[in-house]
Design a protein around this motif. Structure first.
Motif, PDB file in Angstrom:
ATOM      1  N   LEU A  24       0.692  -1.136   0.089  1.00 41.10           N
ATOM      2  CA  LEU A  24       0.058   0.037  -0.124  1.00 41.10           C
ATOM      3  C   LEU A  24       0.682   1.317  -0.067  1.00 41.10           C
ATOM      4  CD1 LEU A  24      -2.922  -0.991   2.318  1.00 41.10           C
ATOM      5  CD2 LEU A  24      -3.135  -0.794  -0.217  1.00 41.10           C
ATOM      6  N   GLU A  25       2.000   1.050   0.395  1.00 42.67           N
ATOM      7  CA  GLU A  25       2.851   2.457   0.613  1.00 42.67           C
ATOM      8  C   GLU A  25       3.314   2.630  -0.715  1.00 42.67           C
ATOM      9  OE1 GLU A  25       5.730   1.232   3.567  1.00 42.67           O
ATOM     10  OE2 GLU A  25       4.612   2.438   5.394  1.00 42.67           O
ATOM     11  N   ALA A  27       1.944   1.707  -3.488  1.00 43.22           N
ATOM     12  CA  ALA A  27       0.961   1.824  -4.169  1.00 43.22           C
ATOM     13  C   ALA A  27       0.343   3.738  -4.244  1.00 43.22           C
ATOM     14  CB  ALA A  27      -0.382   1.318  -3.830  1.00 43.22           C
ATOM     15  N   ASP A  28       0.492   3.931  -2.741  1.00 39.65           N
ATOM     16  CA  ASP A  28       0.124   5.458  -2.587  1.00 39.65           C
ATOM     17  C   ASP A  28       1.555   6.211  -3.158  1.00 39.65           C
ATOM     18  OD1 ASP A  28      -1.803   5.025  -0.820  1.00 39.65           O
ATOM     19  OD2 ASP A  28      -0.390   5.131   0.905  1.00 39.65           O
ATOM     20  N   LEU A  29       2.833   5.909  -3.388  1.00 37.17           N
ATOM     21  CA  LEU A  29       3.548   6.909  -4.137  1.00 37.17           C
ATOM     22  C   LEU A  29       3.492   6.633  -5.557  1.00 37.17           C
ATOM     23  CD1 LEU A  29       6.865   5.730  -1.665  1.00 37.17           C
ATOM     24  CD2 LEU A  29       5.525   7.886  -1.800  1.00 37.17           C
ATOM     25  N   LEU A  30       3.101   5.599  -6.203  1.00 37.50           N
ATOM     26  CA  LEU A  30       2.974   5.266  -7.410  1.00 37.50           C
ATOM     27  C   LEU A  30       1.668   6.101  -7.727  1.00 37.50           C
ATOM     28  CD1 LEU A  30       3.551   1.650  -8.158  1.00 37.50           C
ATOM     29  CD2 LEU A  30       4.907   3.410  -9.015  1.00 37.50           C
ATOM     30  N   GLY A  31       0.727   6.342  -7.089  1.00 40.41           N
ATOM     31  CA  GLY A  31      -0.377   7.115  -7.132  1.00 40.41           C
ATOM     32  C   GLY A  31       0.161   8.628  -7.287  1.00 40.41           C
ATOM     33  N   ARG A  32       0.968   9.246  -6.483  1.00 40.89           N
ATOM     34  CA  ARG A  32       1.450  10.560  -6.557  1.00 40.89           C
ATOM     35  C   ARG A  32       2.370  10.531  -7.640  1.00 40.89           C
ATOM     36  NH1 ARG A  32       4.280  10.961  -0.644  1.00 40.89           N
ATOM     37  NH2 ARG A  32       5.145  12.608  -2.068  1.00 40.89           N
ATOM     38  N   ILE A  33       3.044   9.783  -8.211  1.00 40.00           N
ATOM     39  CA  ILE A  33       3.908   9.787  -9.342  1.00 40.00           C
ATOM     40  C   ILE A  33       2.894   9.727 -10.803  1.00 40.00           C
ATOM     41  CG2 ILE A  33       5.720   8.724 -10.895  1.00 40.00           C
ATOM     42  CD1 ILE A  33       6.782   7.631  -8.091  1.00 40.00           C
ATOM     43  N   LEU A  45       8.530  13.942  -8.247  1.00 42.27           N
ATOM     44  CA  LEU A  45      10.089  13.667  -7.905  1.00 42.27           C
ATOM     45  C   LEU A  45      10.347  12.985  -6.636  1.00 42.27           C
ATOM     46  CD1 LEU A  45      13.031  13.654  -8.471  1.00 42.27           C
ATOM     47  CD2 LEU A  45      12.863  16.192  -7.602  1.00 42.27           C
ATOM     48  N   ARG A  46       9.511  13.836  -5.525  1.00 42.74           N
ATOM     49  CA  ARG A  46       9.687  13.342  -4.020  1.00 42.74           C
ATOM     50  C   ARG A  46       9.113  12.045  -3.880  1.00 42.74           C
ATOM     51  NH1 ARG A  46      11.515  17.121   0.226  1.00 42.74           N
ATOM     52  NH2 ARG A  46      11.336  15.100   0.960  1.00 42.74           N
ATOM     53  N   ALA A  47       8.021  11.601  -4.528  1.00 42.47           N
ATOM     54  CA  ALA A  47       7.221  10.332  -4.473  1.00 42.47           C
ATOM     55  C   ALA A  47       8.373   9.108  -4.893  1.00 42.47           C
ATOM     56  CB  ALA A  47       6.107  10.150  -4.860  1.00 42.47           C
ATOM     57  N   ALA A  48       8.919   9.493  -6.252  1.00 41.75           N
ATOM     58  CA  ALA A  48       9.588   8.627  -6.702  1.00 41.75           C
ATOM     59  C   ALA A  48      11.088   8.542  -6.056  1.00 41.75           C
ATOM     60  CB  ALA A  48      10.248   9.281  -8.235  1.00 41.75           C
ATOM     61  N   GLN A  49      11.484   9.305  -5.394  1.00 37.22           N
ATOM     62  CA  GLN A  49      12.808   9.293  -4.498  1.00 37.22           C
ATOM     63  C   GLN A  49      12.450   8.414  -3.262  1.00 37.22           C
ATOM     64  OE1 GLN A  49      13.517  13.359  -3.757  1.00 37.22           O
ATOM     65  NE2 GLN A  49      15.033  13.422  -5.427  1.00 37.22           N
ATOM     66  N   ALA A  50      11.226   8.546  -2.804  1.00 37.80           N
ATOM     67  CA  ALA A  50      10.638   7.752  -1.593  1.00 37.80           C
ATOM     68  C   ALA A  50      10.417   6.329  -2.201  1.00 37.80           C
ATOM     69  CB  ALA A  50       9.512   8.199  -0.887  1.00 37.80           C
ATOM     70  N   LEU A  51       9.982   6.169  -3.274  1.00 39.60           N
ATOM     71  CA  LEU A  51       9.779   4.793  -4.011  1.00 39.60           C
ATOM     72  C   LEU A  51      10.804   3.839  -3.682  1.00 39.60           C
ATOM     73  CD1 LEU A  51       7.505   3.154  -5.341  1.00 39.60           C
ATOM     74  CD2 LEU A  51       8.172   4.166  -7.395  1.00 39.60           C
ATOM     75  N   VAL A  52      11.905   4.131  -3.778  1.00 37.13           N
ATOM     76  CA  VAL A  52      13.193   3.042  -3.875  1.00 37.13           C
ATOM     77  C   VAL A  52      13.163   2.601  -2.379  1.00 37.13           C
ATOM     78  CG1 VAL A  52      15.636   3.203  -3.890  1.00 37.13           C
ATOM     79  CG2 VAL A  52      14.505   4.595  -5.430  1.00 37.13           C
ATOM     80  N   GLY A  53      13.157   3.516  -1.467  1.00 36.65           N
ATOM     81  CA  GLY A  53      13.156   2.630  -0.180  1.00 36.65           C
ATOM     82  C   GLY A  53      11.979   1.954   0.226  1.00 36.65           C
TER      83      GLY A  53
END
Length: 102
Positions: A24-25, A27-33, A45-53
């Protein structure tokens, strides 16, 4: 007036819980991207950076399940957990919005 009470979360192993949370985390980030739903590049950009972790945490949850011998995903149980945790709304943002009339 109080909102209706949510159904109880099904019993999950700790690794299954980490899998559901991680999914779900991500998916939330992909939704923001999602460029079809986004509003500015900085948020994406911020969501993509967080997506890695978050993707690494999701991988680790699956690896832990595999190491512990949890070789099967019980889709029905995991689906119930995703629904209780508002998974339908959260994953809907990953898809394209409905086509607008020409």
């Amino acid at each position: 007036m109080l909102p209706p009470e949510l159904p109880p979360l099904p019993a999950l192993t700790r690794a299954e819980g980490a899998l559901v949370d991680g999914y779900l985390e991500v998916a939330d980030l992909l939704g923001r991207i999602n460029p079809a739903r986004g509003s500015d590049t900085y948020a994406g950009l911020r969501a993509a950076q967080a997506l890695v972790g978050k993707a690494a945490a999701l991988r680790d949850a699956l690896a832990l399940m595999h190491e512990r011998g949890e070789s099967r995903l019980y889709a029905t149980t995991l689906e119930r957990a995703l629904r209780v945790l508002d998974g339908e709304r959260r994953t809907d943002r990953v898809t394209l919005p409905p086509a607008s009339a020409p």
